[in-house]
Design a protein around this motif. Structure first.
Motif, short mmCIF file in Angstrom:
data_model
loop_
_atom_site.label_atom_id
_atom_site.label_comp_id
_atom_site.label_asym_id
_atom_site.label_seq_id
_atom_site.Cartn_x
_atom_site.Cartn_y
_atom_site.Cartn_z
N HIS A 6 0.83 -1.21 0.00
CA HIS A 6 0.00 0.00 0.00
C HIS A 6 0.86 1.26 0.00
O HIS A 6 0.50 2.26 -0.63
CB HIS A 6 -0.94 -0.01 1.20
CG HIS A 6 -2.13 -0.89 1.02
ND1 HIS A 6 -3.12 -0.64 0.09
CD2 HIS A 6 -2.51 -2.04 1.66
CE1 HIS A 6 -4.04 -1.57 0.16
NE2 HIS A 6 -3.69 -2.44 1.09
N GLU A 7 1.99 1.21 0.68
CA GLU A 7 2.89 2.36 0.68
C GLU A 7 3.46 2.58 -0.72
O GLU A 7 3.61 3.74 -1.17
CB GLU A 7 4.03 2.15 1.68
CG GLU A 7 3.60 2.23 3.14
CD GLU A 7 3.03 3.60 3.49
OE1 GLU A 7 3.56 4.62 3.02
OE2 GLU A 7 2.02 3.65 4.23
N ALA A 8 3.76 1.51 -1.43
CA ALA A 8 4.27 1.62 -2.79
C ALA A 8 3.20 2.17 -3.74
O ALA A 8 3.50 2.99 -4.62
CB ALA A 8 4.75 0.26 -3.28
N VAL A 9 1.97 1.74 -3.56
CA VAL A 9 0.87 2.27 -4.38
C VAL A 9 0.71 3.77 -4.14
O VAL A 9 0.54 4.56 -5.08
CB VAL A 9 -0.45 1.52 -4.06
CG1 VAL A 9 -1.63 2.24 -4.71
CG2 VAL A 9 -0.38 0.08 -4.54
N LYS A 10 0.77 4.17 -2.89
CA LYS A 10 0.66 5.59 -2.55
C LYS A 10 1.77 6.40 -3.22
O LYS A 10 1.56 7.53 -3.70
CB LYS A 10 0.72 5.77 -1.04
CG LYS A 10 0.42 7.18 -0.56
CD LYS A 10 0.60 7.29 0.96
CE LYS A 10 -0.34 6.36 1.70
NZ LYS A 10 -0.21 6.54 3.19
N LEU A 11 2.96 5.79 -3.30
CA LEU A 11 4.12 6.48 -3.86
C LEU A 11 4.05 6.61 -5.38
O LEU A 11 4.35 7.68 -5.93
CB LEU A 11 5.39 5.72 -3.46
CG LEU A 11 6.72 6.29 -3.96
CD1 LEU A 11 6.97 7.68 -3.38
CD2 LEU A 11 7.87 5.33 -3.60
N TYR A 12 3.64 5.54 -6.06
CA TYR A 12 3.74 5.53 -7.53
C TYR A 12 2.40 5.74 -8.26
O TYR A 12 2.39 6.00 -9.45
CB TYR A 12 4.34 4.20 -8.00
CG TYR A 12 5.77 4.01 -7.54
CD1 TYR A 12 6.78 4.81 -8.05
CD2 TYR A 12 6.09 3.04 -6.60
CE1 TYR A 12 8.10 4.64 -7.64
CE2 TYR A 12 7.40 2.86 -6.17
CZ TYR A 12 8.40 3.66 -6.70
OH TYR A 12 9.70 3.50 -6.28
N ASN A 13 1.28 5.61 -7.54
CA ASN A 13 -0.04 5.71 -8.20
C ASN A 13 -0.65 7.10 -8.02
O ASN A 13 -1.86 7.25 -7.85
CB ASN A 13 -0.98 4.63 -7.64
CG ASN A 13 -2.24 4.47 -8.45
OD1 ASN A 13 -2.23 4.54 -9.68
ND2 ASN A 13 -3.35 4.25 -7.76
N SER A 14 0.17 8.13 -8.06
CA SER A 14 -0.31 9.49 -7.80
C SER A 14 -1.33 9.96 -8.83
O SER A 14 -2.20 10.79 -8.53
CB SER A 14 0.88 10.47 -7.79
OG SER A 14 1.60 10.41 -9.01
N GLU A 15 -1.27 9.42 -10.02
CA GLU A 15 -2.23 9.78 -11.07
C GLU A 15 -3.54 9.01 -10.95
O GLU A 15 -4.48 9.27 -11.71
CB GLU A 15 -1.62 9.55 -12.45
CG GLU A 15 -0.37 10.38 -12.72
CD GLU A 15 0.25 10.06 -14.07
OE1 GLU A 15 -0.51 9.70 -15.00
OE2 GLU A 15 1.47 10.15 -14.20
N GLY A 16 -3.60 8.07 -10.04
CA GLY A 16 -4.83 7.31 -9.82
C GLY A 16 -5.18 6.36 -10.95
O GLY A 16 -6.37 6.09 -11.18
N LEU A 17 -4.17 5.82 -11.63
CA LEU A 17 -4.44 4.89 -12.73
C LEU A 17 -5.01 3.57 -12.24
O LEU A 17 -5.81 2.94 -12.92
CB LEU A 17 -3.16 4.63 -13.52
CG LEU A 17 -2.53 5.83 -14.25
CD1 LEU A 17 -1.24 5.41 -14.94
CD2 LEU A 17 -3.51 6.42 -15.25
N LEU A 18 -4.61 3.17 -11.06
CA LEU A 18 -5.09 1.91 -10.49
C LEU A 18 -6.10 2.17 -9.37
O LEU A 18 -5.94 3.11 -8.60
CB LEU A 18 -3.94 1.10 -9.89
CG LEU A 18 -2.78 0.69 -10.79
CD1 LEU A 18 -1.77 -0.10 -9.98
CD2 LEU A 18 -3.27 -0.11 -11.98
N GLU A 19 -7.14 1.32 -9.31
CA GLU A 19 -8.02 1.27 -8.14
C GLU A 19 -7.59 0.05 -7.34
O GLU A 19 -7.66 -1.07 -7.83
CB GLU A 19 -9.48 1.14 -8.56
CG GLU A 19 -10.06 2.37 -9.24
CD GLU A 19 -11.53 2.19 -9.57
OE1 GLU A 19 -12.24 1.55 -8.76
OE2 GLU A 19 -11.95 2.65 -10.64
N VAL A 20 -7.12 0.29 -6.13
CA VAL A 20 -6.56 -0.79 -5.33
C VAL A 20 -7.45 -1.05 -4.12
O VAL A 20 -7.76 -0.14 -3.36
CB VAL A 20 -5.13 -0.45 -4.87
CG1 VAL A 20 -4.55 -1.57 -4.02
CG2 VAL A 20 -4.24 -0.18 -6.09
N ALA A 21 -7.86 -2.31 -3.97
CA ALA A 21 -8.71 -2.67 -2.83
C ALA A 21 -7.98 -2.44 -1.52
O ALA A 21 -6.79 -2.74 -1.41
CB ALA A 21 -9.13 -4.14 -2.96
#
Length: 446
Positions: free
Chosen positions: A352-367
């Motif tokens: 989740h920390e990695a998603v927060k870091l790299y998904n700033s554009e919101g391309l992924l919806e992560v459960a």
């Protein structure tokens, strides 16, 4: 130094010096008491501590023996980031613990292990499971518990057998456990579907299907859903139990990953069942190791005769059942459960920390999954999912397409990757998440 501590220190010193070999028998309790000039109870306490540390193992009526030194890690760094595998991490398999239990099982049960045995499962294990399952609010008698060769075997029996309600259709969530869906399609069994997303299911739609859909049973994973990773809330579980009673529909609750969640406030649907309409299934493969192939089924009384009549008598090996019985009784199972739960919880947090870091554009919806091993990376509709999976594989990142977890003719599919952290080492997770997002960006701009 106290005699108790002296015994432990002497053992460690002899082992370090190579004076104690794997499999070597220790002095008897009486001999050790004479050697150290202490009471028998002091020696027994010291030997018990060594066994707790897994430095020795005991065999009833025989004595205490030195355990082989712990092996090095089973997995070397091959450069692959595995987000696809659902098997437990090879490096957390409880090899030594279970080896001790196998030795004890052979000594305890002797020739009884090499007979056909009770088709319901080893009686001692079923009695142990009564107490073990009660800790998860699964209250049942030993006669209601059947031990099977994995959960898949039990699912197949339940799908084929008749139910007291006289109905024929199996209701499944979409997406769901891919091997079970494939079995239902291969066997040509009547199936209906209900959509499940990271947000749950439509309970009104579920009631409609229960009321008018000729539903024999509803197959669901209430906790740590495969492939979504999500769990039902308390109200959803209560509602499912209530609807099952109201419309005489049985619920087949596959709680295959129950031990990988925080147990606080995490009861299964079975805990809310007041009508005897919930069949509860638990696997021991995800918490120990896949090759164990032992599952437990808790059956309502009304299903007992039918289940045993249709169940093929090729259950789990008696030696494995006996070893599992000892493993649970000795408290080893609970210690290992806590160890692996904390390890996987940490990996999920890193993800989740990695998603927060790299998904700033919101391309992924992560459960928002905080325990278990799975989560869903939902992709934009314009992305070619199979191309992303292929490109990730070429980069050494393995992930599964969500397409695999739907019935062939189901059309309302979400586009997602199933991400598993069970085999992804902590230091790899950030790199893997970064690679997924880079490939999604690349696919959008093609």
């Amino acid at each position: 130094m106290k005699k108790y501590s002296a015994i432990l220190a002497d053992f460690d010193q002899q082992r370090a010096a190579g004076e104690l070999r794997p499999g070597q028998k220790l002095p008897s309790v009486r001999q050790a008491a004479e050697r150290y000039g202490c009471s028998i109870s002091t020696v027994m306490r010291a030997y018990a501590e060594l066994e707790r540390r897994h430095a020795v193992y005991s065999i009833p009526q025989s004595g205490y023996y030195v355990v082989e030194e712990e092996e090095e890690e089973a997995v070397t760094d091959d450069g692959v980031i595995d987000f696809a595998s659902s098997s437990p991490d090879l490096n957390v398999f409880p090899y030594r613990d279970f080896q001790h239990c196998l030795n004890k099982a052979i000594d305890t049960y002797k020739y009884h292990l090499f007979t056909y045995g009770d088709p319901k499962g080893l009686p001692a294990l079923r009695e142990t499971l009564v107490k073990h399952l009660a800790e998860d609010q699964i209250f049942a008698k030993a006669d209601q518990i059947a031990v099977t060769s994995g959960i898949q075997q039990a699912l197949q029996t339940l799908a084929r057998m008749p139910f007291p309600n006289g109905r024929s259709i199996v209701l499944v969530e979409q997406p769901s456990y891919n091997l079970y869906l494939k079995f239902l399609e291969t066997e040509g069994l009547p199936v209906k579907s209900i959509e499940r997303t990271a947000g749950g299911i439509d309970l009104r739609r579920l009631e409609e299907l229960f009321r008018s859909g000729d539903i024999k049973c509803f197959y669901t994973m209430s906790r740590h859903h495969n492939p979504l990773g999500t769990s039902y809330g308390v109200q959803e579980k209560k509602t499912i139990a209530r609807l099952a009673a109201k419309y005489d529909v049985y619920v087949v609750e596959d709680d295959y990953m129950a031990d990988l969640g925080d147990k606080r406030g995490f009861d299964p649907i079975f805990a809310y069942d007041q009508s005897g309409r919930v069949v509860y299934l638990k696997s021991f493969s995800k918490i120990i190791f896949p090759g164990l192939r032992i599952g437990a089924v808790v059956l309502p009384v009304a299903l007992l005769d039918s289940f045993h009549a249709y169940h093929q008598q090729n259950g789990a090996a008696l030696l494995s059942q006996a070893a599992l019985d000892i493993y649970i009784k000795n408290g080893m199972y609970e210690r290992h459960r806590e160890k692996i739960y904390r390890q996987y919880e940490s990996r999920i947090e890193i993800l989740h920390e990695a998603v927060k870091l790299y998904n700033s554009e919101g391309l992924l919806e992560v459960a928002d999954v905080r325990s278990g091993v799975y989560t869903q990376f939902k992709l934009p509709l314009e992305v070619n999912l199979e191309r992303v999976v292929d490109r990730l594989q070429k980069r050494g990142v393995l992930a599964l397409s969500g397409k695999l977890f739907y019935l062939t003719d189901y059309r309302q599919r979400e586009k997602f990757l199933r991400i598993s952290i069970s085999r992804a080492r902590p230091e790899q997770i950030q790199e893997g998440v970064k690679a997924v997002i880079e490939e999604v960006k690349r696919a959008i701009h093609v």
